[in-house]
Motif scaffolding. Structure first.
Motif, PDB file in Angstrom:
ATOM      1  N   GLY A  98       5.080 -21.670  20.540  1.00  0.00           N
ATOM      2  CA  GLY A  98       6.445 -21.863  20.063  1.00  0.00           C
ATOM      3  C   GLY A  98       6.655 -23.228  19.435  1.00  0.00           C
ATOM      4  O   GLY A  98       7.311 -23.355  18.401  1.00  0.00           O
ATOM      5  N   LYS A  99       6.084 -24.259  20.060  1.00  0.00           N
ATOM      6  CA  LYS A  99       6.229 -25.610  19.503  1.00  0.00           C
ATOM      7  C   LYS A  99       5.499 -25.737  18.173  1.00  0.00           C
ATOM      8  O   LYS A  99       6.014 -26.336  17.220  1.00  0.00           O
ATOM      9  CB  LYS A  99       5.705 -26.647  20.486  1.00  0.00           C
ATOM     10  N   GLY A 100       4.301 -25.199  18.096  1.00  0.00           N
ATOM     11  CA  GLY A 100       3.554 -25.240  16.843  1.00  0.00           C
ATOM     12  C   GLY A 100       4.279 -24.508  15.723  1.00  0.00           C
ATOM     13  O   GLY A 100       4.353 -24.993  14.587  1.00  0.00           O
ATOM     14  N   ALA A 101       4.852 -23.361  16.053  1.00  0.00           N
ATOM     15  CA  ALA A 101       5.599 -22.592  15.047  1.00  0.00           C
ATOM     16  C   ALA A 101       6.852 -23.345  14.624  1.00  0.00           C
ATOM     17  O   ALA A 101       7.220 -23.333  13.440  1.00  0.00           O
ATOM     18  CB  ALA A 101       5.963 -21.213  15.600  1.00  0.00           C
ATOM     19  N   TRP A 102       7.528 -24.016  15.556  1.00  0.00           N
ATOM     20  CA  TRP A 102       8.740 -24.764  15.224  1.00  0.00           C
ATOM     21  C   TRP A 102       8.407 -25.959  14.321  1.00  0.00           C
ATOM     22  O   TRP A 102       9.118 -26.244  13.359  1.00  0.00           O
ATOM     23  CB  TRP A 102       9.456 -25.216  16.477  1.00  0.00           C
ATOM     24  N   TYR A 103       7.316 -26.665  14.617  1.00  0.00           N
ATOM     25  CA  TYR A 103       6.904 -27.779  13.755  1.00  0.00           C
ATOM     26  C   TYR A 103       6.535 -27.279  12.365  1.00  0.00           C
ATOM     27  O   TYR A 103       6.853 -27.901  11.351  1.00  0.00           O
ATOM     28  CB  TYR A 103       5.738 -28.549  14.371  1.00  0.00           C
ATOM     29  N   PHE A 104       5.846 -26.136  12.303  1.00  0.00           N
ATOM     30  CA  PHE A 104       5.501 -25.561  11.004  1.00  0.00           C
ATOM     31  C   PHE A 104       6.762 -25.236  10.211  1.00  0.00           C
ATOM     32  O   PHE A 104       6.812 -25.481   9.006  1.00  0.00           O
ATOM     33  CB  PHE A 104       4.668 -24.288  11.176  1.00  0.00           C
ATOM     34  N   PHE A 105       7.758 -24.655  10.874  1.00  0.00           N
ATOM     35  CA  PHE A 105       8.996 -24.271  10.205  1.00  0.00           C
ATOM     36  C   PHE A 105       9.605 -25.459   9.473  1.00  0.00           C
ATOM     37  O   PHE A 105      10.024 -25.349   8.320  1.00  0.00           O
ATOM     38  CB  PHE A 105       9.979 -23.709  11.243  1.00  0.00           C
ATOM     39  N   LEU A 115      10.464 -16.458  14.345  1.00  0.00           N
ATOM     40  CA  LEU A 115      10.318 -15.434  15.375  1.00  0.00           C
ATOM     41  C   LEU A 115       9.306 -15.852  16.441  1.00  0.00           C
ATOM     42  O   LEU A 115       9.526 -15.636  17.642  1.00  0.00           O
ATOM     43  CB  LEU A 115       9.912 -14.106  14.743  1.00  0.00           C
ATOM     44  N   LEU A 116       8.202 -16.463  16.023  1.00  0.00           N
ATOM     45  CA  LEU A 116       7.217 -16.947  16.994  1.00  0.00           C
ATOM     46  C   LEU A 116       7.793 -18.056  17.874  1.00  0.00           C
ATOM     47  O   LEU A 116       7.546 -18.088  19.083  1.00  0.00           O
ATOM     48  CB  LEU A 116       5.965 -17.463  16.273  1.00  0.00           C
TER      49      LEU A 116
END
Length: 97
Positions: free
Chosen positions: A31-38, A80-81
């Motif tokens: 979730g953290k990796g996906a949020w940083y990517f976003f 979503l991730l």
């Protein structure tokens, strides 16, 4: 072709961010990796749109239409991730309930 290429690059970059999040954070890393990517992908997509308008002299309407799938597909998956694999804050339920 440019839009498809950027979406593919975004998905590969998302995979890298999610993998690094999983390696670096024990709990909620995906979730953290996906949020940083976003956040990073939003900046990349905006810079791409501005470059298309300023340097390539494309109409703003064309760039807005291209921005939606370029940011929307990888950004939507990342969102979503990040929602699915986020860790709730202390004292809160799964979705902040």
């Amino acid at each position: 072709m440019h839009i498809v290429t950027l979406i593919a690059i975004g998905l590969v970059l998302l995979l890298c961010f999610v993998a690094m999040g999983r390696v670096c954070y024990s709990e909620g890393g995906v979730g953290k990796g996906a949020w940083y990517f976003f956040q990073v992908w939003l900046v990349i997509a905006v810079v791409n749109a501005v470059y298309g308008i300023v340097s390539a002299k494309l109409p703003i309407l064309n760039e807005v239409a291209a921005f939606m799938p370029i940011f929307g597909v990888p950004g939507g998956i990342a969102y979503l991730l990040s929602r699915r694999f986020s860790v709730p804050a202390v004292g809160q339920g799964r979705r902040g309930q």
